[in-house]
Design a protein around this motif. Structure first.
Motif, PDB file in Angstrom:
ATOM      1  N   ALA A 208       4.256  39.686 -25.433  1.00  0.00           N
ATOM      2  CA  ALA A 208       4.199  38.443 -24.666  1.00  0.00           C
ATOM      3  C   ALA A 208       2.911  38.429 -23.853  1.00  0.00           C
ATOM      4  O   ALA A 208       2.730  39.254 -22.954  1.00  0.00           O
ATOM      5  N   ALA A 209       2.001  37.524 -24.197  1.00  0.00           N
ATOM      6  CA  ALA A 209       0.703  37.439 -23.518  1.00  0.00           C
ATOM      7  C   ALA A 209       0.360  35.971 -23.312  1.00  0.00           C
ATOM      8  O   ALA A 209      -0.577  35.445 -23.887  1.00  0.00           O
ATOM      9  N   LEU A 210       1.187  35.293 -22.516  1.00  0.00           N
ATOM     10  CA  LEU A 210       0.941  33.864 -22.310  1.00  0.00           C
ATOM     11  C   LEU A 210       0.751  33.488 -20.844  1.00  0.00           C
ATOM     12  O   LEU A 210       0.219  32.446 -20.543  1.00  0.00           O
ATOM     13  N   GLY A 211       1.155  34.384 -19.937  1.00  0.00           N
ATOM     14  CA  GLY A 211       0.948  34.100 -18.513  1.00  0.00           C
ATOM     15  C   GLY A 211       1.958  33.127 -17.945  1.00  0.00           C
ATOM     16  O   GLY A 211       1.631  32.331 -17.070  1.00  0.00           O
ATOM     17  N   ARG A 212       3.221  33.202 -18.448  1.00  0.00           N
ATOM     18  CA  ARG A 212       4.303  32.369 -17.905  1.00  0.00           C
ATOM     19  C   ARG A 212       5.454  33.277 -17.494  1.00  0.00           C
ATOM     20  O   ARG A 212       6.120  33.860 -18.366  1.00  0.00           O
ATOM     21  N   GLU A 214       8.527  35.377 -16.854  1.00  0.00           N
ATOM     22  CA  GLU A 214       9.875  35.512 -17.434  1.00  0.00           C
ATOM     23  C   GLU A 214      10.160  34.491 -18.542  1.00  0.00           C
ATOM     24  O   GLU A 214      11.289  34.035 -18.711  1.00  0.00           O
ATOM     25  N   PHE A 215       9.137  34.174 -19.310  1.00  0.00           N
ATOM     26  CA  PHE A 215       9.260  33.197 -20.398  1.00  0.00           C
ATOM     27  C   PHE A 215      10.159  33.731 -21.520  1.00  0.00           C
ATOM     28  O   PHE A 215      10.946  32.993 -22.120  1.00  0.00           O
ATOM     29  N   VAL A 216      10.006  35.018 -21.815  1.00  0.00           N
ATOM     30  CA  VAL A 216      10.767  35.617 -22.931  1.00  0.00           C
ATOM     31  C   VAL A 216      12.160  36.005 -22.442  1.00  0.00           C
ATOM     32  O   VAL A 216      12.315  36.886 -21.589  1.00  0.00           O
ATOM     33  N   VAL A 230       2.515  41.666 -21.437  1.00  0.00           N
ATOM     34  CA  VAL A 230       1.123  41.687 -20.956  1.00  0.00           C
ATOM     35  C   VAL A 230       0.974  40.838 -19.686  1.00  0.00           C
ATOM     36  O   VAL A 230       0.072  41.061 -18.878  1.00  0.00           O
ATOM     37  N   GLY A 231       1.869  39.907 -19.504  1.00  0.00           N
ATOM     38  CA  GLY A 231       1.734  38.924 -18.419  1.00  0.00           C
ATOM     39  C   GLY A 231       1.634  39.553 -17.036  1.00  0.00           C
ATOM     40  O   GLY A 231       2.320  40.526 -16.726  1.00  0.00           O
ATOM     41  N   THR A 232       0.747  38.990 -16.225  1.00  0.00           N
ATOM     42  CA  THR A 232       0.662  39.398 -14.820  1.00  0.00           C
ATOM     43  C   THR A 232       0.381  38.138 -14.021  1.00  0.00           C
ATOM     44  O   THR A 232      -0.774  37.766 -13.844  1.00  0.00           O
ATOM     45  N   THR A 233       1.435  37.492 -13.576  1.00  0.00           N
ATOM     46  CA  THR A 233       1.263  36.298 -12.758  1.00  0.00           C
ATOM     47  C   THR A 233       1.651  36.651 -11.323  1.00  0.00           C
ATOM     48  O   THR A 233       2.651  37.321 -11.098  1.00  0.00           O
ATOM     49  N   GLY A 248       5.869  39.620 -14.854  1.00  0.00           N
ATOM     50  CA  GLY A 248       5.539  39.649 -16.278  1.00  0.00           C
ATOM     51  C   GLY A 248       6.012  38.399 -16.997  1.00  0.00           C
ATOM     52  O   GLY A 248       6.643  37.508 -16.398  1.00  0.00           O
ATOM     53  N   ASP A 249       5.746  38.343 -18.297  1.00  0.00           N
ATOM     54  CA  ASP A 249       6.152  37.201 -19.126  1.00  0.00           C
ATOM     55  C   ASP A 249       7.550  37.394 -19.708  1.00  0.00           C
ATOM     56  O   ASP A 249       8.022  36.549 -20.476  1.00  0.00           O
ATOM     57  N   VAL A 250       8.201  38.516 -19.373  1.00  0.00           N
ATOM     58  CA  VAL A 250       9.495  38.846 -19.966  1.00  0.00           C
ATOM     59  C   VAL A 250      10.553  38.928 -18.860  1.00  0.00           C
ATOM     60  O   VAL A 250      10.298  39.492 -17.789  1.00  0.00           O
ATOM     61  N   VAL A 269       1.279  47.654 -19.282  1.00  0.00           N
ATOM     62  CA  VAL A 269       0.005  47.414 -19.973  1.00  0.00           C
ATOM     63  C   VAL A 269      -1.194  47.493 -19.011  1.00  0.00           C
ATOM     64  O   VAL A 269      -2.264  47.980 -19.384  1.00  0.00           O
ATOM     65  N   GLY A 270      -1.009  47.037 -17.778  1.00  0.00           N
ATOM     66  CA  GLY A 270      -2.125  46.957 -16.814  1.00  0.00           C
ATOM     67  C   GLY A 270      -2.916  48.260 -16.690  1.00  0.00           C
ATOM     68  O   GLY A 270      -4.138  48.266 -16.906  1.00  0.00           O
ATOM     69  N   PRO A 271      -2.254  49.380 -16.360  1.00  0.00           N
ATOM     70  CA  PRO A 271      -3.010  50.632 -16.212  1.00  0.00           C
ATOM     71  C   PRO A 271      -3.684  51.077 -17.509  1.00  0.00           C
ATOM     72  O   PRO A 271      -4.726  51.730 -17.483  1.00  0.00           O
TER      73      PRO A 271
HETATM   74  P1  NAP Z   1      -4.724  32.604 -21.699  1.00  0.00           P
HETATM   75  O1  NAP Z   1      -6.161  32.685 -22.072  1.00  0.00           O
HETATM   76  O2  NAP Z   1      -4.286  31.650 -20.665  1.00  0.00           O
HETATM   77  O3  NAP Z   1      -3.901  32.321 -23.031  1.00  0.00           O
HETATM   78  C1  NAP Z   1      -2.542  32.074 -23.005  1.00  0.00           C
HETATM   79  C2  NAP Z   1      -2.062  31.892 -24.407  1.00  0.00           C
HETATM   80  O4  NAP Z   1      -0.649  31.655 -24.351  1.00  0.00           O
HETATM   81  C3  NAP Z   1      -2.680  30.691 -25.125  1.00  0.00           C
HETATM   82  O5  NAP Z   1      -2.997  31.032 -26.455  1.00  0.00           O
HETATM   83  C4  NAP Z   1      -1.583  29.633 -25.073  1.00  0.00           C
HETATM   84  O6  NAP Z   1      -1.563  28.772 -26.193  1.00  0.00           O
HETATM   85  C5  NAP Z   1      -0.342  30.504 -25.104  1.00  0.00           C
HETATM   86  N1  NAP Z   1       0.782  29.791 -24.493  1.00  0.00           N
HETATM   87  C6  NAP Z   1       0.849  29.219 -23.272  1.00  0.00           C
HETATM   88  N2  NAP Z   1       2.061  28.643 -23.080  1.00  0.00           N
HETATM   89  C7  NAP Z   1       2.758  28.859 -24.217  1.00  0.00           C
HETATM   90  C8  NAP Z   1       4.067  28.502 -24.636  1.00  0.00           C
HETATM   91  N3  NAP Z   1       4.887  27.812 -23.850  1.00  0.00           N
HETATM   92  N4  NAP Z   1       4.467  28.895 -25.863  1.00  0.00           N
HETATM   93  C9  NAP Z   1       3.646  29.601 -26.672  1.00  0.00           C
HETATM   94  N5  NAP Z   1       2.392  29.969 -26.330  1.00  0.00           N
HETATM   95  C10 NAP Z   1       1.952  29.587 -25.113  1.00  0.00           C
HETATM   96  O7  NAP Z   1      -4.148  34.000 -21.244  1.00  0.00           O
HETATM   97  P2  NAP Z   1      -4.665  35.538 -21.378  1.00  0.00           P
HETATM   98  O8  NAP Z   1      -5.983  35.686 -20.730  1.00  0.00           O
HETATM   99  O9  NAP Z   1      -4.461  36.030 -22.763  1.00  0.00           O
HETATM  100  O10 NAP Z   1      -3.563  36.208 -20.441  1.00  0.00           O
HETATM  101  C11 NAP Z   1      -2.177  36.072 -20.675  1.00  0.00           C
HETATM  102  C12 NAP Z   1      -1.442  36.813 -19.578  1.00  0.00           C
HETATM  103  O11 NAP Z   1      -1.763  38.193 -19.657  1.00  0.00           O
HETATM  104  C13 NAP Z   1      -1.821  36.395 -18.153  1.00  0.00           C
HETATM  105  O12 NAP Z   1      -0.673  36.535 -17.320  1.00  0.00           O
HETATM  106  C14 NAP Z   1      -2.857  37.413 -17.751  1.00  0.00           C
HETATM  107  O13 NAP Z   1      -2.916  37.584 -16.351  1.00  0.00           O
HETATM  108  C15 NAP Z   1      -2.309  38.631 -18.409  1.00  0.00           C
HETATM  109  N6  NAP Z   1      -3.288  39.671 -18.718  1.00  0.00           N
HETATM  110  C16 NAP Z   1      -2.945  40.927 -18.357  1.00  0.00           C
HETATM  111  C17 NAP Z   1      -3.793  41.964 -18.673  1.00  0.00           C
HETATM  112  C18 NAP Z   1      -3.381  43.345 -18.299  1.00  0.00           C
HETATM  113  O14 NAP Z   1      -4.185  44.231 -18.341  1.00  0.00           O
HETATM  114  N7  NAP Z   1      -2.117  43.555 -17.968  1.00  0.00           N
HETATM  115  C19 NAP Z   1      -5.001  41.738 -19.326  1.00  0.00           C
HETATM  116  C20 NAP Z   1      -5.317  40.419 -19.714  1.00  0.00           C
HETATM  117  C21 NAP Z   1      -4.439  39.381 -19.410  1.00  0.00           C
HETATM  118  P3  NAP Z   1      -2.771  27.734 -26.528  1.00  0.00           P
HETATM  119  O15 NAP Z   1      -3.869  28.579 -27.090  1.00  0.00           O
HETATM  120  O16 NAP Z   1      -2.169  26.821 -27.530  1.00  0.00           O
HETATM  121  O17 NAP Z   1      -3.136  27.089 -25.229  1.00  0.00           O
END
Ligand code: NAP
Length: 290
Positions: A208-212, A214-216, A230-233, A248-250, A269-271
């Motif tokens: 789960a890497a969408l940034g929403r 508890e989506f999953v 992966v999510g970190t909001t 997280g996204d889960v 995933v963060g560390p």
């Molecule tokens: P991003 O650039 O905003 O991309 C989000 C992706 O999720 C896009 O492809 C989007 O689709 C998709 N999405 C959004 N809503 C959706 C839905 N309802 N259903 C299905 N897909 C959906 O995000 P990102 O940079 O990859 O980061 C994602 C999350 O991971 C964030 O919370 C970020 O903070 C976190 N993150 C954490 C780390 C870590 O080290 N832990 C590293 C990087 C990112 P579209 O392409 O169609 O818009």
């Protein structure tokens, strides 16, 4: 259910790197040197960079943070990048994203010499990764794959569903997961995916890497699946000194009982993202000191 402990795994890898670095410095060589450029004063970026500096200390690396105010011009930033590209005492450097709106992030990313692009964001590294050539792998996908390997999560022939197609997580992770040796069958979902719940329910490995937050939910997850969050909001939380908590996204509480393996947030995933950056910096240092 087994918790995939990214914090403990990353500490172990940092100790392994520190051992190698100690051998080099004992031979009189300089330590690897990572530079971070930090533009403006975004709270998240400040935290990420501080964590990277801490990780450098743990690995025995030299680290330098170069700060510029949010009104720095794109040309000034490009000049700084050019200096770092030419500095033989800098093995790798990163420009912490996001950048202020008046700066073109893609232009900045492409100005970094691919051999110093330890974030693995330059199109040369992205392209080399996608065809399986040696390169700097994007940090978050590389960290996820490392976790799967260290926890012996089976990947060969497994269905891996990734929610999110960003250039820094979803796309490069898809390229890694389908590579020979990992051999997963990969599906990448995004905001236009139909029947997302059904697609996710078919996943042996669900990322789960969408940034929403508890989506999953539990009904999207197959019994026995491995779930990587992966999510970190930052979610407002008045009980915390910081005023927020990382979410997280889960829906961890309800999803985790169904899983074989799951990563927590924080501490998953963060560390590992930071540790991949350290591994890339070590790799850059080794190729500079051949
Ligand atoms: P991003 O650039 O905003 O991309 C989000 C992706 O999720 C896009 O492809 C989007 O689709 C998709 N999405 C959004 N809503 C959706 C839905 N309802 N259903 C299905 N897909 C959906 O995000 P990102 O940079 O990859 O980061 C994602 C999350 O991971 C964030 O919370 C970020 O903070 C976190 N993150 C954490 C780390 C870590 O080290 N832990 C590293 C990087 C990112 P579209 O392409 O169609 O818009």
């Amino acid at each position: 259910m087994e918790l995939i402990d990214g914090k403990a795994t990353s500490a172990k890898i940092k100790a392994e790197i520190a051992e190698q670095v100690a051998r080099f410095t004992a031979e009189g060589k300089r330590a690897p040197h990572l530079v971070a450029i930090l533009v403006g004063h975004d709270g998240g970026s400040e935290t990420y960079v501080a964590n990277k500096v801490k990780a450098c200390e743990a690995c025995g690396f030299k680290s330098t943070v170069i700060r510029r105010e949010a009104d720095v011009t794109e040309d000034e930033l490009l000049r700084l990048i050019d200096e770092l590209n030419r500095d033989k005492n800098v093995d790798g450097f990163i420009v912490q994203l996001p950048l202020p709106r008046h700066i073109d992030e893609q232009r900045v990313t492409e100005a970094i010499l691919p051999s110093k692009d330890v974030d693995g964001f330059h199109p040369v590294n992205v392209g080399r990764q996608s065809i399986g050539l040696p390169c700097f792998h994007s940090a978050t996908p590389a960290g996820i794959v490392e976790l799967l390997k260290r926890y012996n999560v089976p990947t060969r022939g497994k269905n891996c569903v990734i929610i999110g197609r960003s250039n820094i997580v979803g796309k490069p992770l898809a390229a890694l997961m389908m590579q020979k040796g990992i051999d997963a069958t990969v599906t990448v979902c995004h905001s236009a995916t139909d029947n997302l719940k059904e697609v996710c329910h078919n996943a042996d490995i669900l990322v789960a890497a969408l940034g929403r937050p508890e989506f999953v939910t539990a009904d999207m997850v197959k019994d026995g699946a491995t779930v990587i969050d992966v999510g970190t909001t930052r979610v407002p939380d008045a009980t915390r000194k910081s005023g927020f908590r990382l979410c997280g996204d889960v829906d961890f509480k309800n999803v985790s009982p169904k899983c074989s393996f799951i990563t927590p947030v924080p501490g998953g995933v963060g560390p590992m993202t930071i540790v991949s950056l350290m591994q890339n910096t070590l790799q850059a240092y080794l190729s500079n000191n051949k």
